[in-house]
Design a protein around this motif. Structure first.
Motif, mmCIF file in Angstrom:
data_model
loop_
_atom_site.group_PDB
_atom_site.id
_atom_site.type_symbol
_atom_site.label_atom_id
_atom_site.label_comp_id
_atom_site.label_asym_id
_atom_site.label_seq_id
_atom_site.Cartn_x
_atom_site.Cartn_y
_atom_site.Cartn_z
ATOM 1 N N ARG A 1 -60.278 -4.964 -17.475
ATOM 2 C CA ARG A 1 -59.032 -4.733 -16.746
ATOM 3 C C ARG A 1 -57.964 -4.234 -17.703
ATOM 4 N NH1 ARG A 1 -56.003 -5.179 -12.412
ATOM 5 N NH2 ARG A 1 -53.818 -5.797 -12.626
ATOM 6 N N ILE A 2 -57.234 -3.188 -17.298
ATOM 7 C CA ILE A 2 -56.045 -2.751 -18.018
ATOM 8 C C ILE A 2 -54.852 -3.402 -17.331
ATOM 9 C CG2 ILE A 2 -54.635 -0.788 -18.712
ATOM 10 C CD1 ILE A 2 -57.152 0.948 -18.489
ATOM 11 N N HIS A 3 -54.171 -4.258 -18.051
ATOM 12 C CA HIS A 3 -53.041 -4.998 -17.470
ATOM 13 C C HIS A 3 -51.772 -4.672 -18.249
ATOM 14 C CE1 HIS A 3 -51.508 -8.449 -15.044
ATOM 15 N NE2 HIS A 3 -50.629 -8.502 -16.030
ATOM 16 N N SER A 4 -50.829 -4.010 -17.589
ATOM 17 C CA SER A 4 -49.550 -3.686 -18.232
ATOM 18 C C SER A 4 -48.642 -4.900 -18.184
ATOM 19 C CB SER A 4 -48.892 -2.499 -17.529
ATOM 20 O OG SER A 4 -49.688 -1.346 -17.644
ATOM 21 N N SER A 5 -47.950 -5.151 -19.272
ATOM 22 C CA SER A 5 -47.109 -6.340 -19.388
ATOM 23 C C SER A 5 -46.093 -6.426 -18.257
ATOM 24 C CB SER A 5 -46.377 -6.340 -20.736
ATOM 25 O OG SER A 5 -45.577 -5.176 -20.875
ATOM 26 N N CYS A 6 -45.902 -7.627 -17.769
ATOM 27 C CA CYS A 6 -44.924 -7.889 -16.703
ATOM 28 C C CYS A 6 -44.241 -9.208 -17.023
ATOM 29 C CB CYS A 6 -45.593 -7.929 -15.329
ATOM 30 S SG CYS A 6 -44.449 -8.306 -13.978
ATOM 31 N N TYR A 7 -43.109 -9.146 -17.684
ATOM 32 C CA TYR A 7 -42.399 -10.346 -18.103
ATOM 33 C C TYR A 7 -42.101 -11.255 -16.917
ATOM 34 C CZ TYR A 7 -38.904 -13.158 -20.623
ATOM 35 O OH TYR A 7 -38.210 -14.181 -21.197
ATOM 36 N N THR A 8 -41.624 -10.656 -15.827
ATOM 37 C CA THR A 8 -41.220 -11.454 -14.669
ATOM 38 C C THR A 8 -42.412 -12.081 -13.956
ATOM 39 O OG1 THR A 8 -41.137 -9.381 -13.419
ATOM 40 C CG2 THR A 8 -39.047 -10.255 -14.253
ATOM 41 N N GLY A 9 -43.509 -11.344 -13.847
ATOM 42 C CA GLY A 9 -44.675 -11.856 -13.143
ATOM 43 C C GLY A 9 -45.578 -12.707 -14.012
ATOM 44 N N ASP A 10 -45.914 -12.214 -15.220
ATOM 45 C CA ASP A 10 -46.856 -12.913 -16.088
ATOM 46 C C ASP A 10 -46.269 -14.199 -16.648
ATOM 47 O OD1 ASP A 10 -48.468 -10.727 -15.661
ATOM 48 O OD2 ASP A 10 -48.076 -9.799 -17.608
ATOM 49 N N LEU A 11 -44.998 -14.151 -17.052
ATOM 50 C CA LEU A 11 -44.390 -15.296 -17.730
ATOM 51 C C LEU A 11 -43.612 -16.204 -16.779
ATOM 52 C CD1 LEU A 11 -43.851 -16.700 -20.431
ATOM 53 C CD2 LEU A 11 -41.850 -15.243 -20.726
ATOM 54 N N LEU A 12 -42.845 -15.590 -15.868
ATOM 55 C CA LEU A 12 -41.959 -16.377 -15.007
ATOM 56 C C LEU A 12 -42.560 -16.701 -13.647
ATOM 57 C CD1 LEU A 12 -38.587 -14.539 -15.775
ATOM 58 C CD2 LEU A 12 -39.536 -16.572 -16.887
ATOM 59 N N TYR B 1 -54.247 -5.845 -22.594
ATOM 60 C CA TYR B 1 -52.866 -6.171 -22.228
ATOM 61 C C TYR B 1 -51.943 -5.218 -22.966
ATOM 62 C CZ TYR B 1 -48.989 -9.189 -20.778
ATOM 63 O OH TYR B 1 -47.843 -9.681 -20.198
ATOM 64 N N LEU B 2 -51.396 -4.253 -22.217
ATOM 65 C CA LEU B 2 -50.608 -3.173 -22.816
ATOM 66 C C LEU B 2 -49.119 -3.437 -22.679
ATOM 67 C CD1 LEU B 2 -52.572 -0.034 -21.538
ATOM 68 C CD2 LEU B 2 -53.059 -1.522 -23.499
ATOM 69 N N LEU B 3 -48.398 -3.193 -23.762
ATOM 70 C CA LEU B 3 -46.951 -3.396 -23.766
ATOM 71 C C LEU B 3 -46.267 -2.174 -23.150
ATOM 72 C CD1 LEU B 3 -44.822 -5.451 -24.723
ATOM 73 C CD2 LEU B 3 -44.624 -4.111 -26.818
ATOM 74 N N GLN B 4 -46.251 -2.119 -21.825
ATOM 75 C CA GLN B 4 -45.571 -1.033 -21.115
ATOM 76 C C GLN B 4 -45.003 -1.594 -19.802
ATOM 77 O OE1 GLN B 4 -48.414 2.187 -21.023
ATOM 78 N NE2 GLN B 4 -49.850 1.085 -19.750
ATOM 79 N N GLU B 5 -43.920 -2.306 -19.965
ATOM 80 C CA GLU B 5 -43.267 -3.048 -18.884
ATOM 81 C C GLU B 5 -42.771 -2.126 -17.770
ATOM 82 O OE1 GLU B 5 -41.956 -6.602 -17.201
ATOM 83 O OE2 GLU B 5 -42.727 -6.543 -19.252
ATOM 84 N N GLY B 6 -42.892 -2.612 -16.538
ATOM 85 C CA GLY B 6 -42.300 -1.898 -15.410
ATOM 86 C C GLY B 6 -42.864 -0.507 -15.188
ATOM 87 N N ARG B 7 -44.204 -0.387 -15.246
ATOM 88 C CA ARG B 7 -44.856 0.930 -15.124
ATOM 89 C C ARG B 7 -44.372 1.905 -16.199
ATOM 90 N NH1 ARG B 7 -45.092 2.173 -8.568
ATOM 91 N NH2 ARG B 7 -45.837 0.125 -7.949
ATOM 92 N N GLY B 8 -43.977 1.332 -17.344
ATOM 93 C CA GLY B 8 -43.614 2.164 -18.485
ATOM 94 C C GLY B 8 -42.138 2.459 -18.631
ATOM 95 N N ILE B 9 -41.275 1.852 -17.793
ATOM 96 C CA ILE B 9 -39.835 2.168 -17.890
ATOM 97 C C ILE B 9 -39.075 1.143 -18.722
ATOM 98 C CG2 ILE B 9 -39.951 3.326 -15.650
ATOM 99 C CD1 ILE B 9 -38.350 1.050 -14.448
ATOM 100 N N GLY B 10 -39.714 0.041 -19.096
ATOM 101 C CA GLY B 10 -39.051 -0.983 -19.896
ATOM 102 C C GLY B 10 -38.455 -2.085 -19.041
ATOM 103 N N LEU B 11 -38.253 -3.249 -19.661
ATOM 104 C CA LEU B 11 -37.812 -4.431 -18.919
ATOM 105 C C LEU B 11 -36.419 -4.254 -18.307
ATOM 106 C CD1 LEU B 11 -38.159 -7.347 -17.998
ATOM 107 C CD2 LEU B 11 -37.351 -8.083 -20.254
ATOM 108 N N ILE B 12 -35.453 -3.757 -19.086
ATOM 109 C CA ILE B 12 -34.084 -3.623 -18.579
ATOM 110 C C ILE B 12 -34.057 -2.682 -17.380
ATOM 111 C CG2 ILE B 12 -31.738 -2.895 -19.105
ATOM 112 C CD1 ILE B 12 -32.560 -5.474 -20.500
ATOM 113 N N ASN B 13 -34.736 -1.557 -17.504
ATOM 114 C CA ASN B 13 -34.752 -0.603 -16.379
ATOM 115 C C ASN B 13 -35.502 -1.166 -15.182
ATOM 116 O OD1 ASN B 13 -33.239 1.470 -17.615
ATOM 117 N ND2 ASN B 13 -35.037 2.103 -18.790
ATOM 118 N N LYS B 14 -36.529 -1.990 -15.425
ATOM 119 C CA LYS B 14 -37.230 -2.622 -14.308
ATOM 120 C C LYS B 14 -36.298 -3.557 -13.547
ATOM 121 C CE LYS B 14 -40.258 -6.101 -14.534
ATOM 122 N NZ LYS B 14 -41.530 -6.870 -14.708
#
Length: 334
Positions: free
Chosen positions: A189-200, A228-241
């Motif tokens: 599985r390719i899983h892009s990082s999701c701070y809000t979903g994975d952690l919170l 687990y790829l560091l590309q939050e929010g479909r690649g737009i970054g955490l703040i922009n997400k």
């Protein structure tokens, strides 16, 4: 080294300083202050935005990047213009130059909104070439190496191992989480990082649930790999997400919110995933995803996909989110 040069240029942009790309000087509007604005007042300034951002501002279609003239606008006008809430009616010009394309790409690399203010002159801008910016992602992905590895105890797996990959620039660290024993054609599985979903544990998406269910699935099947790829929010970054989340509160869906901010629906790339698999000696996988396009993308990068294994986690809170994924991004959720 070009990767380091681009990282430095992104750093300068993120700290409100000027960057020169093959003669074109830019600064990011997010960091403008009244003092900086007054110092720039004598210049003929232009706001550079993506076609999607221009569509949100002017309510019409564009096919190229757009330069918006900022003459006679106050700093507050510019701030509102960047946010998409301005009543100003400035003049604009579509202008698909290589410099404009690379300026917007640098803003994306810096995980800022994809826009920039074009200046006429500067005394101390950091200089970078357009060629280095355009090749950055490829150079970064090609320079990935295994930096650390260790066994890892997980709540939902009897046996797990983690391998950390890093590009030579030191940014964008990615993980290979190995569950159980790996076969010649493992579940992957390719899983892009999701701070809000994975952690919170956010209920607005299915990311955290999918991550945990995938670990359980691989443990049950005897093994597999999660990249687990560091590309939050479909690649737009955490703040922009988070900005996109706020727009969704006003009635936009995920795709509409990203496009309103100036991003494409999909800003991610999976080259790093393919390179990690190759480093691990894996050339064939059974991909765990509801997204057929992701399977095709990884095949196009030289990894054979023998099977697509669906992994659907739905509940009342993410139903609309999944419907948008299906209707606009091609995910199979049946």
């Amino acid at each position: 080294m070009s990767i380091v040069d681009v990282d430095r240029a992104a750093f300068e942009l993120r700290h409100g300083r000027e960057v020169e790309i093959d003669g074109q000087i830019i600064i990011h509007p997010e960091f403008l202050t009244e003092k900086i604005w007054q110092n720039l007042a004598t210049q003929n300034l232009k706001l550079l935005v993506t076609p999607l951002r221009a569509k949100a501002i002017f309510n019409q279609e564009f096919t190229a990047s757009v330069e918006i003239k900022l003459s006679d606008l106050s700093l507050q006008d510019v701030v509102l213009l960047v946010a998409g809430h301005s009543n100003a009616n400035p003049k604009y010009l579509e202008n698909a130059t290589e410099q404009n394309t690379t300026a917007l790409k640098l803003a994306r690399i810096a995980e800022l909104l994809p826009c920039a203010i074009i200046l006429e002159n500067s005394e101390d801008a950091y200089k970078i070439s357009a060629a280095d910016i355009m090749s950055y992602k490829e150079d970064e992905n090609n320079s990935l190496f295994l930096a650390a590895e260790t066994p890892l105890k997980l709540a939902d797996a009897k046996k797990a191992y983690i391998k950390a990959f890093r590009p030579k620039s030191g940014n964008s660290e990615h993980l290979a989480i190995i569950i159980g024993d790996i076969s010649e054609n493992p579940l992957m599985r390719i899983h892009s990082s999701c701070y809000t979903g994975d952690l919170l544990g956010s209920l607005a998406c299915d990311c955290g649930d999918q991550l945990r269910e995938c670990i359980k699935l691989m443990d049950k099947q005897g093994g597999g790999i999660i990249l687990y790829l560091l590309q939050e929010g479909r690649g737009i970054g955490l703040i922009n997400k988070l900005r996109a989340y706020q727009l969704q509160k006003s009635g936009m869906d995920t795709v509409e919110a990203n496009e309103f901010l100036g991003f494409d629906d999909e800003e991610r790339g999976f080259e790093s995933a393919a390179n990690m698999l190759k480093i691990l000696g894996i050339t064939s996988v059974q991909i765990v995803t509801n997204n057929p396009k992701k399977a095709q993308d990884i095949e196009n990068l030289g990894i054979k996909v023998t099977n697509r294994v669906p992994l659907l986690v739905s509940h009342e809170h993410n139903e609309q989110y999944l419907q948008v994924k299906s209707a606009k991004s091609g995910h199979i959720i049946d």
